[in-house]
Design a protein around this motif. Structure first.
Motif, short mmCIF file in Angstrom:
data_model
loop_
_atom_site.label_atom_id
_atom_site.label_comp_id
_atom_site.label_asym_id
_atom_site.label_seq_id
_atom_site.Cartn_x
_atom_site.Cartn_y
_atom_site.Cartn_z
N GLU A 1 -2.70 25.12 5.09
CA GLU A 1 -2.00 24.05 4.38
C GLU A 1 -2.87 23.52 3.25
O GLU A 1 -4.07 23.31 3.42
CB GLU A 1 -1.66 22.90 5.34
N LYS A 2 -2.27 23.32 2.09
CA LYS A 2 -3.00 22.79 0.94
C LYS A 2 -2.28 21.55 0.40
O LYS A 2 -1.04 21.46 0.43
CB LYS A 2 -3.09 23.85 -0.16
N VAL A 3 -3.08 20.62 -0.12
CA VAL A 3 -2.55 19.39 -0.71
C VAL A 3 -2.45 19.56 -2.21
O VAL A 3 -3.43 19.85 -2.89
CB VAL A 3 -3.47 18.19 -0.37
N LEU A 4 -1.23 19.41 -2.73
CA LEU A 4 -1.01 19.54 -4.16
C LEU A 4 -1.27 18.22 -4.88
O LEU A 4 -1.61 18.22 -6.07
CB LEU A 4 0.42 19.99 -4.46
N LEU A 5 -1.08 17.11 -4.16
CA LEU A 5 -1.29 15.81 -4.79
C LEU A 5 -1.46 14.74 -3.72
O LEU A 5 -0.82 14.79 -2.67
CB LEU A 5 -0.09 15.45 -5.68
N GLU A 6 -2.36 13.80 -4.00
CA GLU A 6 -2.53 12.60 -3.16
C GLU A 6 -2.43 11.38 -4.04
O GLU A 6 -2.99 11.33 -5.14
CB GLU A 6 -3.89 12.61 -2.47
N ASP B 1 -6.12 6.29 -8.65
CA ASP B 1 -5.14 6.31 -7.55
C ASP B 1 -4.76 7.73 -7.15
O ASP B 1 -4.21 7.94 -6.06
CB ASP B 1 -3.86 5.58 -7.96
N ILE B 2 -5.01 8.71 -8.03
CA ILE B 2 -4.42 10.04 -7.88
C ILE B 2 -5.49 11.10 -7.71
O ILE B 2 -6.48 11.13 -8.45
CB ILE B 2 -3.54 10.38 -9.11
N ASN B 3 -5.27 11.96 -6.74
CA ASN B 3 -6.10 13.16 -6.58
C ASN B 3 -5.20 14.37 -6.84
O ASN B 3 -4.30 14.67 -6.07
CB ASN B 3 -6.69 13.23 -5.17
N TYR B 4 -5.48 15.08 -7.96
CA TYR B 4 -4.66 16.21 -8.40
C TYR B 4 -5.59 17.39 -8.67
O TYR B 4 -6.48 17.30 -9.52
CB TYR B 4 -3.88 15.82 -9.66
N GLU C 1 0.82 -1.21 0.00
CA GLU C 1 0.00 0.00 0.00
C GLU C 1 0.86 1.26 0.00
O GLU C 1 1.92 1.32 0.62
CB GLU C 1 -0.91 -0.01 1.23
N LYS C 2 0.36 2.27 -0.71
CA LYS C 2 1.04 3.57 -0.77
C LYS C 2 0.03 4.67 -0.43
O LYS C 2 -1.10 4.65 -0.92
CB LYS C 2 1.63 3.81 -2.16
N ASN C 3 0.47 5.60 0.40
CA ASN C 3 -0.40 6.71 0.81
C ASN C 3 0.43 7.99 0.82
O ASN C 3 0.84 8.48 1.87
CB ASN C 3 -0.99 6.45 2.20
N TRP C 4 0.67 8.51 -0.37
CA TRP C 4 1.50 9.70 -0.52
C TRP C 4 0.67 10.97 -0.46
O TRP C 4 -0.46 11.02 -0.97
CB TRP C 4 2.23 9.67 -1.87
N GLN C 5 1.25 12.00 0.13
CA GLN C 5 0.69 13.35 0.09
C GLN C 5 1.83 14.34 -0.13
O GLN C 5 2.88 14.24 0.52
CB GLN C 5 -0.03 13.70 1.40
N SER D 1 5.53 6.00 -11.30
CA SER D 1 6.12 7.32 -11.07
C SER D 1 5.19 8.38 -11.65
O SER D 1 4.34 8.08 -12.51
CB SER D 1 7.50 7.41 -11.73
N LEU D 2 5.37 9.60 -11.18
CA LEU D 2 4.57 10.72 -11.68
C LEU D 2 5.35 12.01 -11.51
O LEU D 2 6.31 12.08 -10.75
CB LEU D 2 3.22 10.81 -10.96
#
Length: 474
Positions: free
Chosen positions: A425-430, A406-409, A365-369, A439-440
């Protein structure tokens, strides 16, 4: 440069952007065990799994260069029998194969089982048969005394009727693809019957020697009948007797060995940053009607094999400017202002840009922010630019391996931007995926600073602080 003249003199504001970059990658190193879900089906306490591959992180498994195979024995041991009253179903031993090795692991002969077995006079069917013999043998020992050689033989056989000692037997391994399985029960019952038949033969031989003894003559007939009844029952066991031997036996100190052959995978397997992949094989002795693989995969009764694999990577790269120059501007308060960051501060020059990329070829599992937070207002020594807004305009997102879901942009077109304000704080990518690798990358194509009108401004250099983070974790 935007220039407005005041009545007194030109007053200019120099806006300086201070940027702090923080890249925090939180690796998921802890494993949450669901051992409680196995309590109701594990046959033994303290089950421990091992294997003889001799592979380690420093010395991963070596396959035969000609056959591309490796023979590996997996072993599970258990100690005391759990509370049999809470167990239902058939006694089985299961070896769960890691997902990336499904189809590459097969049986290499029969499983080998060793177990210490006790029988009880309280057990149905078998207890009654053994109980009658036990009583008559004790009566004989009472007559003969305990010091005669024959008495010692009888006493030893009496003990062996119930304490069968360590039994050894084999069982066929069934290959179900994602797991290997043996029937623990059938071979166990056969081993118990074989052991008891040996005791019966020895008792029958002793009775022949005692048949002429006048003192115990009255006991010989009933004992012979009881032993013959046991012999006949063991030779043609009823379903009730088989069930009694399977479920009423007191078991302990069990060892089960699964000989297997592992084929060298023909598909890509990713490892860690050194190219090493750790594969966990879960092995259990259970009594259950249903095999639920997810339950076993969450347990800590496992042994591992280390394989040489493709290099695994998990990192982010934030190529962001360390300084944004919004230029020098004449003080005015009548109109809103919006300034673009450029290399010189001159508004006609090309905008300053940034690039953010992410690579994660790890398994699981991957959970990147990727986030940005403004931690201080735009200030000089005298005043602050209250309610000012930094606008971030994102460029096109490109990616491989991952999927849209998979991606929230947040930047869906060229006009989209995020507004960053003080303590916001703002999220640029999830990025959230259970198992995909890839990769992205995307650009921040423009940084703009919005200054509202009717804002008191003092001459000077204004600065603000921002923290950028890239994290992978819960």
């Amino acid at each position: 440069m935007i220039t407005l003249l005041s009545d007194e003199k030109k007053k200019k504001i120099v806006v300086v952007f201070l940027l702090l970059l923080i890249s925090n990658i939180f690796l998921l190193s802890s494993i949450s065990y669901a051992q409680t879900s196995l309590i109701g089906i594990e046959l033994f306490t303290n089950q421990v799994s091992t294997n003889n591959s001799n592979s380690t992180y420093q010395a991963p498994l070596i396959f035969d260069p000609i056959s591309n195979k490796k023979n590996v024995d997996f072993k599970v041991t258990g100690q005391a029998l759990t509370d049999v009253n809470i167990l239902n179903g058939q006694k089985q031993v299961i070896l769960v194969i890691p997902e990336e090795l499904i189809g590459e692991v097969s049986p290499n002969g029969q499983a080998k089982i060793e177990v210490d077995v006790l029988l009880s006079e309280k057990a149905p069917v078998i207890g009654g048969l053994l109980g009658t013999i036990s009583k008559l043998l004790k009566d004989i020992l009472g007559i003969l005394g305990l010091v005669l050689p024959i008495s010692k033989q009888i006493s030893a056989l009496l003990d062996r009727l119930f304490n069968l000692g360590r039994l050894s037997y084999t069982a066929d391994i069934l290959n179900h693809g994602s797991y290997l399985l043996i029937d623990y029960e059938t071979g166990l019952v056969s081993a118990i019957i074989h052991n008891l038949q040996g005791v019966v033969v020895e008792l029958q031989n002793i009775l022949k020697g005692l048949s002429g003894n006048i003192l115990i003559g009255a006991l010989i007939g009933p004992l012979t009948t009881a032993i013959n009844n046991l012999s006949n029952a063991l030779a043609n066991p009823s379903a009730e007797l088989l069930d009694s031997l399977a479920n009423a036996s007191i078991l302990s100190n069990t060892e089960v060995v699964f000989p297997t052959t592992i084929n060298k995978p023909q598909h890509d397997i990713y490892g860690d940053i050194n190219g090493i992949s750790k594969k966990d094989f879960h092995m259990h002795i259970v009594q259950t009607e249903v095999i639920e693989l997810d339950v076993f995969k969450d347990s800590n009764s496992l042994s591992s094999i280390y394989l040489k694999a493709l290099k695994q990577e998990s990192y982010s790269d934030m190529a962001l400017p360390t300084n944004l120059n919004f230029g020098k501007h004449t003080i005015q308060t009548l109109n809103n202002e919006e300034w673009i960051a450029t290399s010189t501060g001159e508004q006609e020059d090309a905008p300053t840009t940034g690039k953010i990329s992410l690579t994660d070829t790890t398994s699981g599992e991957k959970n990147w922010q990727i986030k940005v937070k403004q931690t201080s207002n735009w200030k000089n020594q005298q005043s602050a630019l209250q309610n000012s807004i930094l606008k971030l305009y994102g460029g096109e997102l490109t990616y491989t391996g991952f999927e849209d879901t998979d991606i929230n942009y947040p930047f869906t077109n060229t006009a989209d931007y995020l507004e960053i304000t003080d303590q916001n704080e703002k999220v640029l990518l999830e990025l959230n995926t259970l198992d995909r690798r890839g990769s992205l990358q995307f650009d921040i194509k423009t940084f703009k600073l919005f200054i509202p009108k009717n804002l008191k401004k003092d001459e000077g250099v204004y600065q603000a602080q921002f923290i950028w983070t890239a994290s992978n974790g819960p």
